[in-house]
Structures are given as C-alpha cells and as structure tokens.
Design a protein around this motif. Structure first.
Motif, PDB file in Angstrom:
ATOM      1  N   VAL A 174       7.811  -0.981   9.167  1.00 53.94           N
ATOM      2  CA  VAL A 174       8.023   0.500   9.578  1.00 53.94           C
ATOM      3  C   VAL A 174       8.810   1.251   9.345  1.00 53.94           C
ATOM      4  CG1 VAL A 174       8.351   1.132  12.548  1.00 53.94           C
ATOM      5  CG2 VAL A 174       6.883  -0.641  12.206  1.00 53.94           C
ATOM      6  N   ILE A 175       9.881   0.129   9.168  1.00 51.03           N
ATOM      7  CA  ILE A 175      11.035   1.618   8.738  1.00 51.03           C
ATOM      8  C   ILE A 175      11.136   1.721   6.969  1.00 51.03           C
ATOM      9  CG2 ILE A 175      13.472   0.847   7.488  1.00 51.03           C
ATOM     10  CD1 ILE A 175      13.924  -1.139   9.823  1.00 51.03           C
ATOM     11  N   VAL A 176      10.107   0.668   6.473  1.00 51.63           N
ATOM     12  CA  VAL A 176      10.244   1.672   5.408  1.00 51.63           C
ATOM     13  C   VAL A 176       8.763   2.549   5.023  1.00 51.63           C
ATOM     14  CG1 VAL A 176       8.689   1.401   2.712  1.00 51.63           C
ATOM     15  CG2 VAL A 176       9.875  -0.538   3.869  1.00 51.63           C
ATOM     16  N   LEU A 177       7.889   2.417   6.241  1.00 51.50           N
ATOM     17  CA  LEU A 177       6.776   3.397   6.608  1.00 51.50           C
ATOM     18  C   LEU A 177       6.968   4.766   7.242  1.00 51.50           C
ATOM     19  CD1 LEU A 177       3.914   4.777   6.977  1.00 51.50           C
ATOM     20  CD2 LEU A 177       4.090   3.047   9.021  1.00 51.50           C
ATOM     21  N   VAL A 178       8.638   5.086   8.022  1.00 54.89           N
ATOM     22  CA  VAL A 178       8.916   6.279   8.294  1.00 54.89           C
ATOM     23  C   VAL A 178       9.750   6.508   6.921  1.00 54.89           C
ATOM     24  CG1 VAL A 178      11.179   6.779  10.000  1.00 54.89           C
ATOM     25  CG2 VAL A 178       9.442   5.350  11.042  1.00 54.89           C
ATOM     26  N   LEU A 179      10.669   5.904   6.235  1.00 51.98           N
ATOM     27  CA  LEU A 179      11.200   6.142   4.879  1.00 51.98           C
ATOM     28  C   LEU A 179      10.976   7.132   3.862  1.00 51.98           C
ATOM     29  CD1 LEU A 179      14.278   3.774   4.682  1.00 51.98           C
ATOM     30  CD2 LEU A 179      13.815   5.742   5.862  1.00 51.98           C
TER      31      LEU A 179
ATOM     32  N   TRP B 237      12.589   6.896 -11.455  1.00 54.73           N
ATOM     33  CA  TRP B 237      12.959   6.821  -9.840  1.00 54.73           C
ATOM     34  C   TRP B 237      11.561   6.499  -8.476  1.00 54.73           C
ATOM     35  CZ3 TRP B 237      17.991   4.723  -8.975  1.00 54.73           C
ATOM     36  CH2 TRP B 237      18.706   5.337  -9.757  1.00 54.73           C
ATOM     37  N   LEU B 238      10.368   6.447  -9.438  1.00 51.50           N
ATOM     38  CA  LEU B 238       9.391   6.736  -8.503  1.00 51.50           C
ATOM     39  C   LEU B 238       9.274   4.674  -8.309  1.00 51.50           C
ATOM     40  CD1 LEU B 238       6.382   6.893  -6.773  1.00 51.50           C
ATOM     41  CD2 LEU B 238       5.562   7.861  -9.560  1.00 51.50           C
ATOM     42  N   TYR B 239       8.432   4.409  -9.925  1.00 45.55           N
ATOM     43  CA  TYR B 239       8.605   3.583 -10.119  1.00 45.55           C
ATOM     44  C   TYR B 239      10.254   1.974 -10.009  1.00 45.55           C
ATOM     45  CZ  TYR B 239       4.776   4.338 -12.467  1.00 45.55           C
ATOM     46  OH  TYR B 239       3.315   4.485 -12.425  1.00 45.55           O
ATOM     47  N   VAL B 240      10.636   2.260  -9.183  1.00 48.03           N
ATOM     48  CA  VAL B 240      12.066   2.033  -9.155  1.00 48.03           C
ATOM     49  C   VAL B 240      12.379   1.401  -7.562  1.00 48.03           C
ATOM     50  CG1 VAL B 240      14.743   1.633  -8.116  1.00 48.03           C
ATOM     51  CG2 VAL B 240      14.031   2.717 -10.938  1.00 48.03           C
ATOM     52  N   ILE B 241      12.132   2.800  -6.834  1.00 50.11           N
ATOM     53  CA  ILE B 241      11.450   2.255  -4.960  1.00 50.11           C
ATOM     54  C   ILE B 241      10.337   1.929  -4.956  1.00 50.11           C
ATOM     55  CG2 ILE B 241      10.904   4.149  -3.938  1.00 50.11           C
ATOM     56  CD1 ILE B 241      12.622   6.340  -4.160  1.00 50.11           C
ATOM     57  N   VAL B 242       9.276   1.973  -5.752  1.00 49.93           N
ATOM     58  CA  VAL B 242       8.183   1.373  -5.479  1.00 49.93           C
ATOM     59  C   VAL B 242       8.213  -0.569  -5.911  1.00 49.93           C
ATOM     60  CG1 VAL B 242       5.726   0.565  -6.534  1.00 49.93           C
ATOM     61  CG2 VAL B 242       6.563   3.143  -6.381  1.00 49.93           C
ATOM     62  N   GLY B 243       9.513  -0.615  -7.134  1.00 46.03           N
ATOM     63  CA  GLY B 243       9.926  -1.733  -7.320  1.00 46.03           C
ATOM     64  C   GLY B 243      10.615  -2.689  -6.166  1.00 46.03           C
ATOM     65  N   VAL B 244      11.147  -1.384  -5.680  1.00 42.56           N
ATOM     66  CA  VAL B 244      12.358  -2.267  -4.142  1.00 42.56           C
ATOM     67  C   VAL B 244      11.016  -2.660  -2.565  1.00 42.56           C
ATOM     68  CG1 VAL B 244      13.729  -1.276  -2.320  1.00 42.56           C
ATOM     69  CG2 VAL B 244      13.910  -0.803  -4.596  1.00 42.56           C
ATOM     70  N   ILE B 245      10.211  -1.750  -2.875  1.00 44.36           N
ATOM     71  CA  ILE B 245       9.014  -1.554  -1.942  1.00 44.36           C
ATOM     72  C   ILE B 245       8.199  -3.045  -2.189  1.00 44.36           C
ATOM     73  CG2 ILE B 245       7.351  -0.582  -0.236  1.00 44.36           C
ATOM     74  CD1 ILE B 245       8.125   2.591  -1.282  1.00 44.36           C
ATOM     75  N   ALA B 246       8.474  -3.581  -3.532  1.00 37.58           N
ATOM     76  CA  ALA B 246       7.853  -4.928  -3.173  1.00 37.58           C
ATOM     77  C   ALA B 246       8.343  -5.799  -3.783  1.00 37.58           C
ATOM     78  CB  ALA B 246       6.838  -4.707  -5.001  1.00 37.58           C
ATOM     79  N   ALA B 247       9.782  -6.211  -3.444  1.00 34.35           N
ATOM     80  CA  ALA B 247      10.208  -7.183  -3.378  1.00 34.35           C
ATOM     81  C   ALA B 247      10.637  -7.528  -2.172  1.00 34.35           C
ATOM     82  CB  ALA B 247      11.593  -6.258  -4.307  1.00 34.35           C
ATOM     83  N   ILE B 248      10.619  -5.848  -1.615  1.00 33.21           N
ATOM     84  CA  ILE B 248      10.624  -5.932   0.374  1.00 33.21           C
ATOM     85  C   ILE B 248       9.941  -7.155   1.053  1.00 33.21           C
ATOM     86  CG2 ILE B 248      11.041  -4.810   2.339  1.00 33.21           C
ATOM     87  CD1 ILE B 248      12.704  -2.724   1.203  1.00 33.21           C
ATOM     88  N   ALA B 249       8.423  -5.885  -0.214  1.00 29.04           N
ATOM     89  CA  ALA B 249       7.048  -7.241   1.180  1.00 29.04           C
ATOM     90  C   ALA B 249       6.901  -8.836   0.558  1.00 29.04           C
ATOM     91  CB  ALA B 249       5.868  -5.786   0.241  1.00 29.04           C
ATOM     92  N   GLY B 250       7.211  -8.740  -1.077  1.00 29.35           N
ATOM     93  CA  GLY B 250       7.610 -10.604  -1.699  1.00 29.35           C
ATOM     94  C   GLY B 250       8.186 -11.279  -0.214  1.00 29.35           C
TER      95      GLY B 250
ATOM     96  N   ALA C  73       0.606  -1.349  -0.186  1.00 25.06           N
ATOM     97  CA  ALA C  73      -0.220   0.600  -0.017  1.00 25.06           C
ATOM     98  C   ALA C  73       0.699   1.164   0.139  1.00 25.06           C
ATOM     99  CB  ALA C  73      -0.947   0.099   1.588  1.00 25.06           C
ATOM    100  N   ILE C  74       2.079   1.536   0.281  1.00 26.61           N
ATOM    101  CA  ILE C  74       2.667   2.874   0.946  1.00 26.61           C
ATOM    102  C   ILE C  74       3.710   2.520  -0.915  1.00 26.61           C
ATOM    103  CG2 ILE C  74       4.725   3.151   1.434  1.00 26.61           C
ATOM    104  CD1 ILE C  74       4.846   1.509   3.672  1.00 26.61           C
TER     105      ILE C  74
ATOM    106  N   GLY D  72      -3.461  13.020  -0.136  1.00 26.23           N
ATOM    107  CA  GLY D  72      -3.215  11.786  -0.081  1.00 26.23           C
ATOM    108  C   GLY D  72      -2.210  11.478   1.236  1.00 26.23           C
ATOM    109  N   SER D  73      -2.420  11.049   2.064  1.00 28.70           N
ATOM    110  CA  SER D  73      -1.243  10.862   3.556  1.00 28.70           C
ATOM    111  C   SER D  73      -0.679   9.072   3.547  1.00 28.70           C
ATOM    112  CB  SER D  73      -1.798  11.419   4.755  1.00 28.70           C
ATOM    113  OG  SER D  73      -3.323  11.220   5.554  1.00 28.70           O
ATOM    114  N   LEU D  74       0.058   8.937   4.147  1.00 27.43           N
ATOM    115  CA  LEU D  74       0.324   7.659   4.846  1.00 27.43           C
ATOM    116  C   LEU D  74      -0.280   7.453   5.572  1.00 27.43           C
ATOM    117  CD1 LEU D  74       4.487   7.759   4.057  1.00 27.43           C
ATOM    118  CD2 LEU D  74       2.629   5.979   2.731  1.00 27.43           C
ATOM    119  N   LEU D  75      -0.946   7.890   7.109  1.00 28.37           N
ATOM    120  CA  LEU D  75      -1.455   7.375   8.226  1.00 28.37           C
ATOM    121  C   LEU D  75      -3.204   7.302   7.468  1.00 28.37           C
ATOM    122  CD1 LEU D  75      -2.513   8.124  10.845  1.00 28.37           C
ATOM    123  CD2 LEU D  75      -3.412  10.545  10.655  1.00 28.37           C
ATOM    124  N   GLY D  76      -3.499   8.154   6.611  1.00 26.38           N
ATOM    125  CA  GLY D  76      -4.859   7.221   5.625  1.00 26.38           C
ATOM    126  C   GLY D  76      -4.432   5.602   5.462  1.00 26.38           C
ATOM    127  N   VAL D  77      -3.270   6.008   4.590  1.00 22.98           N
ATOM    128  CA  VAL D  77      -2.599   3.915   4.179  1.00 22.98           C
ATOM    129  C   VAL D  77      -2.384   3.306   4.912  1.00 22.98           C
ATOM    130  CG1 VAL D  77      -0.895   3.188   2.990  1.00 22.98           C
ATOM    131  CG2 VAL D  77      -1.995   5.643   2.065  1.00 22.98           C
TER     132      VAL D  77
END
Length: 362
Positions: free
Chosen positions: A209-214, A251-264, A79-80, A302-307
């Motif tokens: 938590v780490i990804v959310l804060v960063l 770079w947005l999709y690069v970052i999202v790719g890293v987050i998706a890989a961590i989630a997996g 979701a992040i 949008g906000s991450l609190l709402g997410v």
C-alpha cells in the motif's frame, strides 16, 4: 450620428454567441469511462469472480479475499516497477533476479553474523543494495542506445549468475531474526469454523500500500512522473521540451531496483525461507498483468489503478481457478491467453491512436 439598429442587433447576437455556455460534463465523463481500459477490465474481473462464486460458493468469503490480497503483494510490487518502466517506453525483465540477489546477499550476511537488530536496519540495507543494482541497470540503459529489453535481459543473467555462482546460493531455512519476526506479524486473522481453515493478512501488505501510494503520487503530481509519460510518448520530443532524459532514465531504474528489493524481502518474509530461485521467471507474468491493466507496451500510457486490477486478475487465475473447476494444468494456458489478450489490446489501442494522429495531421 444615428446608430444602425440592425448593426446593433447583429453585434449583440454575435456577442451572445461568443459567451461560453456551461458545458454538461456528464456525457463527457461517461464517454471517458466507457472508453477506458479499466472499465472493461473491471467487467472481466466481475465476470470471473461471479463464475468462480457460482461454481464454488467460496470466492466472496473473507478467507478467500484475504488469501487473494496476500497473493497480490509480491507481484503487485513488481508490477508497480514494471509499470514505471513500460510508461517510459522501456521493458525491464531483470527485476525478479535483482530482488532475489539483493535479499539473498543481505540475508546470508546477516545469518553469518547472527544479526538480531531492528527490522528497519535490514530494510534499509536491502533497499540500498537494490538501489545499487538498479543503478547498474540505469547506467547501461541511459548511456547505451540499445533496447532496454536486451540490456535488462543481460543484467538479469548477470544478477542470477552472481547469486548462483559467485555467492553459491543455497536455500536459507533459518532467516535472520528480524526478518522472521516481521514475516510472522499479522494485520488480520480470520478462521472459517465450518471448514477448519485460517486466513491471514500479513503486515507485508502495508508495504504494498505504501509503495502504491508513493508511486501513484510521483506519477501523477511530479515532474519526474510527467517526464516518464513524455519519454514514452516521444523521447525526442521530451528532450526538446527540456527533460533530462538520460538522468531520468538512470534514476528510474534506481527506484525500480529499490521496489524490486522490497518485493524480494516481502516474499522471503511471508514464506519464512530464502529460496534463491523462487522469484526467477516471474517477469512475464508481471508484465502481462501490467499490460492487461492498460499500460501501453510501447510507452506513454497507463495507470496504477489498471496495474492493480491486472495484478488482481492474474492472482485470481493463479489461486482460484481450481474453484472454477479448471485443473492446475490449465493455468499456464489461461495465463498465456491473458498475455496474448493484453498484448492485443495494447496493439489495437496503439493502432487507433496512430490513426487519430494521422487524421488530425491531414
């Protein structure tokens, strides 16, 4: 020359009227809270929680709260990333397939070579593969004037095809030692002696938590985050202001790719096995959570609190509906209803925003 007293008095009165008086910020803050999507989502969360508690008496137990936190880790990470894309004005549906491919490719390779090194090495390799696959998304979305939904729908099938076709994906029941060992690490363990049940908060929660804060810091305090909001509000205006939109999209999709890989990786670590199809199909549920959290589906808001709150609501529906007496067959109905409500809220907010802009222009 004699000074006119009436003129002097009027001048003093004008000067006093121009002095900025201290403003009472309390009513303004109250109005902001009452108009915030997060406030109403909080009320919904509270209502659902109290309903389940009244029906079962189990919702606010430490065991259930730990199970809820555990259920939020993987969809919360997804979701992040989905939030970042939606804020920028795009829609990404490829992240579950991307995360699955990144983890499966690395896990299978490490099983074949019987890798027993540190978990950090596994994490970095999976993140690198996720970044590479994200760059594939970023290349197309930044260079092609096509809807990101169509592009990522295509790449989703490409990623799934590579995993299930070229790599001949099969279930991996024996994970590489560092992944299996990390998956068994526990932050907190609670046992309910009356019911004979045990709940844990796995170490994977730390990554959420780490990804959310960063990402929270990036979105709020960096030019990159401001650029995403600007692009979602009006991409052409963002270009005129000076943002390098194509570069930022990449770079947005690069970052999202890293987050998706961590989630997996977190998903595989918790389940202690690699099923290539476990994550596929999660995209609609995740996007529903993000939209329910107040992220405008048209971008720019949008906000991450709402997410986090939206993800929590979806997790409650998935894990606790049985406590409220709702059968599991009704879960899909409730999830579909949440998607419709979330999309409806976003549409109403967009209509009101455009109406205010039109009135201001007139």
């Amino acid at each position: 020359m004699t000074e006119n007293p009436d003129k002097t008095t009027s001048t003093q009165t004008l000067a006093e009227s121009n002095i900025e008086k201290p403003k009472n910020s309390t009513p303004t803050m109250l109005r902001r809270v009452l108009h915030a999507n997060e406030f109403y989502l909080f009320l919904v969360l509270l209502g659902v929680s109290l309903l389940i508690q009244a029906r079962s008496g189990q919702f606010f137990t430490i065991n259930n709260l730990l199970d809820l936190a555990n259920a939020m880790i993987v969809p919360g990470l997804f979701a992040i990333g989905a939030h970042m894309v939606l804020v920028s004005g795009g829609i990404d549906v490829s992240f579950p397939a991307l995360g699955s491919l990144a983890v499966y490719a690395v896990a299978r390779f490490m099983v074949d070579i019987d890798f027993r090194g540190p978990f950090l090495v596994v994490l970095l390799i999976i993140m690198a593969v996720g970044a590479l696959l994200g760059a594939f998304n970023g290349l197309f979305t930044s260079q092609l004037a096509a809807p990101t939904l169509i592009i990522t729908l295509g790449t989703m099938n490409v990623f799934a095809g590579i995993m299930q076709g070229a790599l001949g994906a099969v279930q991996i029941s024996r994970l590489p030692e560092p992944i299996d060992k990390f998956g068994r690490a526990v932050l907190l363990r609670v046992e309910n002696v009356h019911q004979g049940t045990q709940s844990i908060l796995p170490a994977t929660f730390i990554f959420f938590v780490i990804v959310l804060v960063l990402i929270g810091f990036v979105m709020k305090y960096t030019m990159f985050g401001r650029a995403l909001y600007a692009m979602g509000g009006d991409e052409q205006a963002a270009i005129r202001v000076g943002f390098r939109v194509k570069w930022i999209k990449f770079w947005l999709y690069v970052i999202v790719g890293v987050i998706a890989a961590i989630a997996g990786l977190m998903s595989v670590s918790v389940t202690h096995q690699m099923n290539p199809t476990d994550l596929l199909g999660m995209e609609m549920m995740v996007i529903a959570a993000v939209v329910l959290g107040g992220t405008a589906i048209t971008g720019g808001k949008g906000s991450l609190l709402g997410v986090v709150m939206g993800t929590m609501l979806i997790a409650i529906i998935q894990t606790n509906m049985i406590m409220a007496g709702i059968p599991t067959t009704g879960k899909r109905f409730v999830l579909g209803l949440m998607i419709i409500i979330g999309t409806g809220i976003s549409a109403v907010q967009l209509t009101r925003s455009r109406k205010r802009q039109r009135l201001t222009a007139e």
